[in-house]
Scaffold this motif. Structure first.
Motif, PDB file in Angstrom:
ATOM      1  N   ALA A 210       0.824  -1.209   0.000  1.00 52.88           N
ATOM      2  CA  ALA A 210       0.000   0.000   0.000  1.00 52.88           C
ATOM      3  C   ALA A 210       0.857   1.258   0.000  1.00 52.88           C
ATOM      4  N   VAL A 211       1.985   1.206   0.708  1.00 57.14           N
ATOM      5  CA  VAL A 211       2.907   2.360   0.727  1.00 57.14           C
ATOM      6  C   VAL A 211       3.395   2.653  -0.688  1.00 57.14           C
ATOM      7  N   GLU A 212       3.762   1.615  -1.445  1.00 59.19           N
ATOM      8  CA  GLU A 212       4.215   1.801  -2.820  1.00 59.19           C
ATOM      9  C   GLU A 212       3.086   2.368  -3.697  1.00 59.19           C
ATOM     10  N   ILE A 213       1.875   1.867  -3.510  1.00 56.04           N
ATOM     11  CA  ILE A 213       0.726   2.326  -4.293  1.00 56.04           C
ATOM     12  C   ILE A 213       0.420   3.798  -4.028  1.00 56.04           C
ATOM     13  N   SER A 238       6.061  -6.849  -4.896  1.00 52.53           N
ATOM     14  CA  SER A 238       6.792  -6.764  -6.158  1.00 52.53           C
ATOM     15  C   SER A 238       5.957  -6.066  -7.232  1.00 52.53           C
ATOM     16  N   GLN A 239       4.690  -6.439  -7.315  1.00 53.70           N
ATOM     17  CA  GLN A 239       3.812  -5.811  -8.298  1.00 53.70           C
ATOM     18  C   GLN A 239       3.602  -4.329  -7.985  1.00 53.70           C
ATOM     19  N   ALA A 240       3.437  -4.014  -6.714  1.00 53.21           N
ATOM     20  CA  ALA A 240       3.225  -2.624  -6.315  1.00 53.21           C
ATOM     21  C   ALA A 240       4.433  -1.759  -6.664  1.00 53.21           C
ATOM     22  N   LYS A 241       5.633  -2.318  -6.496  1.00 54.74           N
ATOM     23  CA  LYS A 241       6.846  -1.570  -6.829  1.00 54.74           C
ATOM     24  C   LYS A 241       6.920  -1.298  -8.327  1.00 54.74           C
ATOM     25  N   ARG A 242       6.479  -2.271  -9.138  1.00 58.06           N
ATOM     26  CA  ARG A 242       6.495  -2.057 -10.580  1.00 58.06           C
ATOM     27  C   ARG A 242       5.430  -1.056 -11.014  1.00 58.06           C
ATOM     28  N   LEU A 243       4.278  -1.088 -10.367  1.00 56.69           N
ATOM     29  CA  LEU A 243       3.239  -0.087 -10.635  1.00 56.69           C
ATOM     30  C   LEU A 243       3.776   1.320 -10.355  1.00 56.69           C
ATOM     31  N   LYS A 244       4.486   1.442  -9.246  1.00 51.28           N
ATOM     32  CA  LYS A 244       5.078   2.738  -8.881  1.00 51.28           C
ATOM     33  C   LYS A 244       6.120   3.160  -9.923  1.00 51.28           C
ATOM     34  N   GLU A 264       0.871 -14.172 -13.159  1.00 49.62           N
ATOM     35  CA  GLU A 264       0.948 -15.136 -12.066  1.00 49.62           C
ATOM     36  C   GLU A 264       1.906 -14.622 -11.011  1.00 49.62           C
ATOM     37  N   LYS A 265       1.427 -14.587  -9.753  1.00 51.05           N
ATOM     38  CA  LYS A 265       2.255 -14.075  -8.676  1.00 51.05           C
ATOM     39  C   LYS A 265       3.350 -15.052  -8.324  1.00 51.05           C
ATOM     40  N   GLU A 266       4.484 -14.491  -7.841  1.00 49.01           N
ATOM     41  CA  GLU A 266       5.570 -15.326  -7.391  1.00 49.01           C
ATOM     42  C   GLU A 266       5.165 -16.045  -6.111  1.00 49.01           C
ATOM     43  N   THR A 267       5.548 -17.277  -5.984  1.00 52.26           N
ATOM     44  CA  THR A 267       5.213 -18.056  -4.782  1.00 52.26           C
ATOM     45  C   THR A 267       6.379 -18.055  -3.817  1.00 52.26           C
TER      46      THR A 267
END
Length: 267
Positions: A210-213, A238-244, A264-267
């Motif tokens: 959420a902080v990254e978003i 990881s996805q949030a950092k790329r969105l940022k 697909e999310k990393e496991t």
């Protein structure tokens, strides 16, 4: 030749003429009195939620039987009314219980001092939502900066004058037991749109993601929220950092958001 003697007339002030000694003493110190609930207003932008949950109902029943045992804290405001500094839940429960008055500690405070008391007293609660901490820390930071001297730029990382070289967030961190970086992270949450901030409170989005978003624009956050709603998902860190990253590069479109969120999310 005789020296002229100075005459000390000690004329009373206007306040002395039209107030009693008790009133003048009360003006200079805190005191306890019963105050009509109709003369009490909430603290402006109070960040802590007052919810009619089971705990509130238990408090209502207790007040019906025993009254308000612990006085709330208020400060005098214009028109002869009082502003709650601490005790919003007790005041609300008293209203629900049908009380006409509540005991209150009346304390003279300026706005910044009132903010500090309000935040610090509420942070003692057992359960505090991320959104409550976020706005409480932001209010406290702004009050501390006004008290110590605002930095040249509105930056939570700036060093505050007259505070031995400490950052404002360091001062708050020392008082709350959190690191200054964690204080900064919480304050970042105030940049989230309400729908996403509610997801953080409900634990549907992880705190660090959420902080990254929070660095996304309002428009981008709305697109992301719509995507999360449709796909019934939330971004990983990881996805949030790329969105940022795409947002900062000016490349975060609706298609890019969908491509990131549906991978697909990393496991």
């Amino acid at each position: 030749m005789a020296k002229s003697r100075e005459i000390n007339m000690n004329l009373p002030s206007v306040d002395d003429l039209f107030t009693t000694q008790e009133e003048r003493d009360q003006k200079n110190q805190e005191y306890v009195k019963d105050i009509s609930i109709y003369e009490i207003t909430d603290f402006p932008n109070h960040p802590f939620k007052v919810v009619d949950d089971d705990k509130m109902m238990d408090m209502v029943e207790s007040i019906k039987e025993y009254g308000v045992l612990v006085p709330i804290i208020v400060r005098p405001v214009e028109n002869g009314n009082y502003e709650i500094v601490s005790g919003h839940r007790r005041h609300h429960a008293a209203v629900l219980a049908g009380q006409e008055e509540v005991p209150a500690i009346v304390r003279e405070m300026d706005e910044d001092a009132a903010v500090l008391v309000m935040v610090d007293s509420n942070l003692q609660r057992e359960s505090i939502l991320p959104s409550e901490k976020a706005f409480a820390y932001k209010m406290k930071l702004e009050a501390v900066e006004r008290t110590l001297g605002r930095p040249n730029k509105n930056n939570v990382g700036q060093v505050v004058p007259n505070s031995f070289g400490k950052r404002t967030t360091e001062i708050i961190g020392e008082q709350t037991g959190e690191s200054y970086k964690q204080i900064q992270r919480y304050i970042r949450l105030t940049h989230l749109i309400p729908d996403i901030l509610e997801m953080v409170d409900n634990k549907n989005i992880a705190f660090n993601a959420a902080v990254e978003i929070s660095y996304l624009s309002e428009k981008e956050q709305k697109l992301l929220h719509d995507n999360m709603d449709v796909n019934e998902c939330s971004p990983s860190l990881s996805q949030a950092k790329r969105l940022k990253k795409y947002s900062q590069e000016g490349k975060l479109t609706e298609d890019v958001i969908d491509a990131i969120m549906t991978e697909e999310k990393e496991t």
